[in-house]
Enzyme design. Sequence first.
Site, PDB file in Angstrom:
ATOM      1  N   ASP A  14       0.818  -1.217   0.000  1.00 33.12           N
ATOM      2  CA  ASP A  14       0.000   0.000   0.000  1.00 33.12           C
ATOM      3  C   ASP A  14       0.850   1.265   0.000  1.00 33.12           C
ATOM      4  O   ASP A  14       0.318   2.374   0.033  1.00 33.12           O
ATOM      5  CB  ASP A  14      -0.929   0.000   1.227  1.00 33.12           C
ATOM      6  CG  ASP A  14      -2.052   1.019   1.120  1.00 33.12           C
ATOM      7  OD1 ASP A  14      -2.549   1.244   0.008  1.00 33.12           O
ATOM      8  OD2 ASP A  14      -2.427   1.602   2.150  1.00 33.12           O
TER       9      ASP A  14
ATOM     10  N   SER B  83      -6.941   4.911  -0.316  1.00 34.76           N
ATOM     11  CA  SER B  83      -7.203   3.600  -0.903  1.00 34.76           C
ATOM     12  C   SER B  83      -8.685   3.272  -0.799  1.00 34.76           C
ATOM     13  O   SER B  83      -9.320   3.521   0.230  1.00 34.76           O
ATOM     14  CB  SER B  83      -6.398   2.520  -0.171  1.00 34.76           C
ATOM     15  OG  SER B  83      -5.015   2.796  -0.210  1.00 34.76           O
TER      16      SER B  83
ATOM     17  N   GLN C  29      -4.882  -1.919  -7.323  1.00 32.67           N
ATOM     18  CA  GLN C  29      -5.457  -1.022  -6.330  1.00 32.67           C
ATOM     19  C   GLN C  29      -6.156   0.120  -7.036  1.00 32.67           C
ATOM     20  O   GLN C  29      -5.624   0.700  -7.992  1.00 32.67           O
ATOM     21  CB  GLN C  29      -4.394  -0.453  -5.395  1.00 32.67           C
ATOM     22  CG  GLN C  29      -4.960   0.435  -4.286  1.00 32.67           C
ATOM     23  CD  GLN C  29      -3.869   1.029  -3.397  1.00 32.67           C
ATOM     24  OE1 GLN C  29      -3.031   1.774  -3.859  1.00 32.67           O
ATOM     25  NE2 GLN C  29      -3.897   0.684  -2.118  1.00 32.67           N
TER      26      GLN C  29
END
Length: 292
Positions: free
Chosen positions: A205, A229, A279
């Site tokens: 991430d 996110s 993502q």
Amino acid sequence: MPSIMSTALYNTQEVLHLLKIEQIAPDRFIGQSHFMGSPNVFGGQALGQALYAAGLTVPERRPHSLHALFILPGDHRLPIEYEVERVRDGGTFSTRRVVATQEGRRMFVMSASFQTTEDGLSHQKAAPPRHDPHTVPSTLAQWHDSSIKTGSPFNPAPVDFRIDRDAVAKSANGNPALKQVWTRAPQIDDDAPLLHESLFAYTSDYGLLWTALQPHDVRITDPRLQIASLDHTIWFHRPFRMDDWLLFSIESPNASGGRGLCIAHVYTQDGTLVATITQEGLIRLREKRAGA
């Protein structure tokens, strides 16, 4: 410049400790958080802790995929409770669902699938042209040095980051939405695969969404930028260790509707594809208010 083992740069042991969350009841776990420069819980922490919790219920199988949704921002000052649902245990695959809550509010959900190790057909996307990571300057060290010069806060990381800009410049063919980043943690004495997989989820991430900003010449420090996110998927293809060099080859194929999509193929130093990440996140530019 600080060396790869400089304790000023790394919080590896702290993060590993955070990932080893406490079991408080059958299939229920408590995790703590740490400050990452924002009052919100770092999304990678939720990914890593949820995978670790799910993996403890399937000790004989390895994760091959996880699919997560970030629902609400978490408060880093509060513990996070993870509840694991044993959806199915088949002859080869096991399915788990993890719900993370703070003060009764759901902040994160994840589905994960685990598989018994087996042989099968094998091929992979070839690794892109790349430089030896030892010849690429440490971006983490550069961030550290810049913070000293400017007096701004520096937040250590569990892995080194080395952005291979020269390799991208030679192979981009005019595509501005590409990035190559080498990562490696200092030596990890624990050989447990689940710990390395959970640290990978944590690391996955870091800055992935930044690639979606590159075609628009928007920096992460832009005061207009709201970035977060939204969802995150990892497919684990082959075994790896986090204290070996891993190359994140990242591309952003789309940005629209206030969202950006990024895809990363992750390779070992010898070019073996070990994981794929996707993502999508919020990349909203807020207009300045009149008179501001």
